[in-house]
Design a protein around this motif. Structure first.
Motif, PDB file in Angstrom:
ATOM      1  N   GLN A 192      -9.166  -8.175  43.173  1.00 44.02           N
ATOM      2  CA  GLN A 192     -10.697  -8.658  42.938  1.00 44.02           C
ATOM      3  C   GLN A 192     -11.002  -9.044  41.427  1.00 44.02           C
ATOM      4  O   GLN A 192     -12.004  -8.497  41.053  1.00 44.02           O
ATOM      5  CB  GLN A 192     -11.265  -7.395  43.450  1.00 44.02           C
ATOM      6  N   VAL A 193     -10.109  -9.822  41.116  1.00 41.77           N
ATOM      7  CA  VAL A 193     -10.690 -10.606  39.632  1.00 41.77           C
ATOM      8  C   VAL A 193     -11.647 -11.803  40.353  1.00 41.77           C
ATOM      9  O   VAL A 193     -11.482 -12.504  41.206  1.00 41.77           O
ATOM     10  CB  VAL A 193      -9.815 -11.314  39.109  1.00 41.77           C
ATOM     11  N   LEU A 194     -13.016 -11.619  39.810  1.00 40.73           N
ATOM     12  CA  LEU A 194     -14.033 -12.642  40.165  1.00 40.73           C
ATOM     13  C   LEU A 194     -13.766 -13.803  39.855  1.00 40.73           C
ATOM     14  O   LEU A 194     -13.107 -14.294  38.682  1.00 40.73           O
ATOM     15  CB  LEU A 194     -15.276 -11.856  39.892  1.00 40.73           C
ATOM     16  N   GLY A 195     -14.345 -14.887  40.699  1.00 36.08           N
ATOM     17  CA  GLY A 195     -14.363 -16.245  40.176  1.00 36.08           C
ATOM     18  C   GLY A 195     -13.015 -16.962  40.114  1.00 36.08           C
ATOM     19  O   GLY A 195     -13.059 -18.133  39.809  1.00 36.08           O
ATOM     20  N   ARG A 197     -10.510 -19.338  41.605  1.00 35.27           N
ATOM     21  CA  ARG A 197     -10.639 -20.582  42.736  1.00 35.27           C
ATOM     22  C   ARG A 197      -9.614 -21.046  42.950  1.00 35.27           C
ATOM     23  O   ARG A 197      -9.558 -22.545  43.346  1.00 35.27           O
ATOM     24  CB  ARG A 197     -11.584 -21.676  41.921  1.00 35.27           C
ATOM     25  N   SER A 221      -4.286 -11.160  47.676  1.00 31.87           N
ATOM     26  CA  SER A 221      -5.641 -11.387  46.855  1.00 31.87           C
ATOM     27  C   SER A 221      -5.558 -10.929  45.382  1.00 31.87           C
ATOM     28  O   SER A 221      -6.292 -10.951  44.631  1.00 31.87           O
ATOM     29  CB  SER A 221      -6.679 -10.423  47.494  1.00 31.87           C
ATOM     30  N   GLU A 256     -16.948  -9.656  32.625  1.00 26.88           N
ATOM     31  CA  GLU A 256     -17.442  -9.727  34.099  1.00 26.88           C
ATOM     32  C   GLU A 256     -16.697 -10.102  35.171  1.00 26.88           C
ATOM     33  O   GLU A 256     -16.722  -9.508  36.276  1.00 26.88           O
ATOM     34  CB  GLU A 256     -18.775 -10.738  33.989  1.00 26.88           C
ATOM     35  N   ARG A 257     -15.717 -10.876  34.882  1.00 22.89           N
ATOM     36  CA  ARG A 257     -14.598 -11.307  35.943  1.00 22.89           C
ATOM     37  C   ARG A 257     -13.866  -9.977  36.436  1.00 22.89           C
ATOM     38  O   ARG A 257     -13.172 -10.084  37.447  1.00 22.89           O
ATOM     39  CB  ARG A 257     -13.754 -12.311  35.121  1.00 22.89           C
ATOM     40  N   PHE A 260     -14.999  -5.521  38.890  1.00 19.30           N
ATOM     41  CA  PHE A 260     -14.546  -4.694  39.800  1.00 19.30           C
ATOM     42  C   PHE A 260     -13.131  -4.875  40.060  1.00 19.30           C
ATOM     43  O   PHE A 260     -12.569  -4.415  41.213  1.00 19.30           O
ATOM     44  CB  PHE A 260     -15.277  -5.343  41.331  1.00 19.30           C
ATOM     45  N   ALA A 261     -12.208  -5.287  39.072  1.00 23.76           N
ATOM     46  CA  ALA A 261     -10.889  -5.487  39.104  1.00 23.76           C
ATOM     47  C   ALA A 261     -10.032  -4.104  39.133  1.00 23.76           C
ATOM     48  O   ALA A 261     -10.478  -3.213  38.807  1.00 23.76           O
ATOM     49  CB  ALA A 261     -10.439  -6.388  38.091  1.00 23.76           C
TER      50      ALA A 261
END
Ligand SMILES: Cc1cc2nc3c(=O)[nH]c(=O)nc-3n(C[C@H](O)[C@H](O)[C@H](O)COP(=O)(O)OP(=O)(O)OC[C@H]3O[C@@H](n4cnc5c(N)ncnc54)[C@H](O)[C@@H]3O)c2cc1C
Length: 405
Positions: A192-195, A197, A221, A256-257, A260-261
């Motif tokens: 769950q690293v955000l962003g 791509r 994921s 921020e990335r 939630f990681a």
């Protein structure tokens, strides 16, 4: 007569590919590894376009593409000053479907081990080589311990050291240590690293320069997240690489990335023996391939590509040498000659490009690539350390060195 033509110590990409190439030339090969396979190996798991082309040469590309992996087409570069650019990865072999691949080493190395077995390479895993046997100074066999402590020994015409950065073969055959040509790398897996791509991401936080942080998307994921730093920087700054990685992930640009990681498993450390075309990598009855020969690109931490290339060149030289009656230094001399011819210029350039890893130079390279997309491909090579020497590049480096210090 010796038991084998060739004994390969170490079944990572360098060892397994050397065994495959040598067996295809008709040699009788024994492949040994201290670990029980399948086994993990700390790595960023990225396979370059050139490595993929080598898999094509080996005829193993379709099988590589069958195992779980993430295809990557682009690299996104981020500087500490907030500038960024996303650049397509250039394909070395236009016939290969992917420009880059992220593939977990436990799967990749198991595939190569399986391919070696199909070539009738004899494989003994969970067997640690402890001693290289010599006769009049020439390597002629190995002694080792199998799991459970049973002692074993075999003889061969040539011993190949493919046993990684802390090579027993290199040590016992008294190769220089080249301790100044080393880097350290750490990597962990995060959920769950955000962003993310689907691109490789390279971040250059100021506090880790000339090192960098990578994000490699995996087929699950999870993201393979790591940091590479030259050893002299680690020593001078008394840096603890794991803490440096965790601090970088806490920096304002990345925090921020990771909101939630979740870190999956341990952060693992490994040594990168970086390339130096003056290295001694062969002698009487032995040669070194992959990390044992110190072939990692100093700028990009890519070691698998040169490991596989060294295996191809070693396979050709081993076939010629084993067809003769002597397997001394002279019989194997073509190996370092051909290897440095092929990869020496890019290794040297990788070392020079490390000098460009200043905040100003990185910022201006990234901005230049985003303003001039037609130049972005080779600027990407400069940022990553994979650019090949040319007069144009020399002029450009002189310009950047002058203005961006
Ligand atoms: C954190 C990290 C990230 C990296 N990221 C990347 C990346 O993204 N892309 C890339 O291309 N490269 C990367 N590299 C470099 C890459 O992992 C190595 O260059 C590559 O594994 C070299 O392959 P090799 O076969 O030479 O050595 P290894 O893969 O290290 O294999 C050596 C083998 O020898 C065996 N062995 C060792 N000693 C003995 C002994 N005494 N007896 C028997 N067997 C023995 C070991 O068990 C091992 O299986 C990274 C390295 C690190 C540490």
């Amino acid at each position: 007569m010796p038991d084998y033509d060739v004994i390969v110590v170490g079944a990572g990409p360098a060892g397994a590919c050397t065994a495959i190439h040598a067996a295809r030339q008709g040699l009788h090969v024994l492949l040994l590894d201290q670990k029980k396979f399948p086994r993990e190996k700390p790595c960023g798991d990225a396979l370059s376009s050139l490595a993929i082309a080598e898999f094509n040469v080996l005829g193993l590309l379709p099988r590589l593409l069958e195992i779980p992996h993430t295809p990557v087409q682009k690299i996104a570069y981020h500087s500490a000053d907030g500038s960024s650019v996303t650049v397509p990865i250039l394909k070395i072999d236009k016939d290969t479907p992917e420009a880059g691949i992220i593939c977990r080493r436990i799967l990749l190395d198991a595939l190569l081990m399986e391919a070696a077995a199909e070539e009738e390479v004899e494989i003994v895993d969970w067997c640690q080589v402890t001693e290289i046997q010599t006769k009049n100074g020439q390597a002629c066999g190995v002694k080792g311990e199998r799991g459970g402590g049973r002692e074993v020994s075999w003889t061969a015409k040539v011993i190949v050291g493919a046993d990684g950065s802390d090579s027993v073969v290199a040590k016992q055959m008294k190769m220089p240590r080249y301790s100044e040509y080393r880097a350290l790398a750490v990597r962990g897996y995060y959920r769950q690293v955000l962003g993310i791509r689907g691109n490789i991401e390279i971040h250059f936080p100021e506090e880790v320069l000339p090192g960098y942080v990578w994000f490699h998307p995996t087929e699950t994921s999870q993201t393979n997240v790591g940091l590479a730093l030259p050893m002299d920087v680690v020593k001078q700054g008394n840096i603890k690489p794991k803490q440096a990685l965790l601090r970088a992930l806490e920096s304002p640009e990345l925090k921020e990335r990771f909101a939630f990681a979740e870190q999956m498993g341990e952060i693992e450390t490994g040594v990168l023996p970086v390339g130096n075309p003056m290295r001694e990598i062969h002698g009487d009855g032995f040669l070194l391939v992959g990390d044992a020969a110190g072939l990692v690109n100093p700028c990009s931490s890519d070691g698998t590509t040169n490991a596989i290339i060294s295996a191809r060149i070693a396979g050709q030289v081993l076939a010629k040498a084993c067809a003769g009656d002597v397997w001394d230094e002279a019989a194997l001399r073509e190996y370092p000659y051909n290897l440095w011819q092929e990869i020496g210029p890019s290794l040297e350039m990788g070392g020079r490009l490390m000098g460009l890893r200043t905040p100003k130079a990185i910022g201006s390279l990234i901005r230049s690539a985003s303003r001039r997309p037609h130049n972005a491909g080779w600027i990407s090579g400069v940022l990553l350390g994979s650019a090949l020497p040319s007069e144009d590049l020399d002029d450009f480096l002189a310009y950047i060195n002058f203005f961006a210090k």
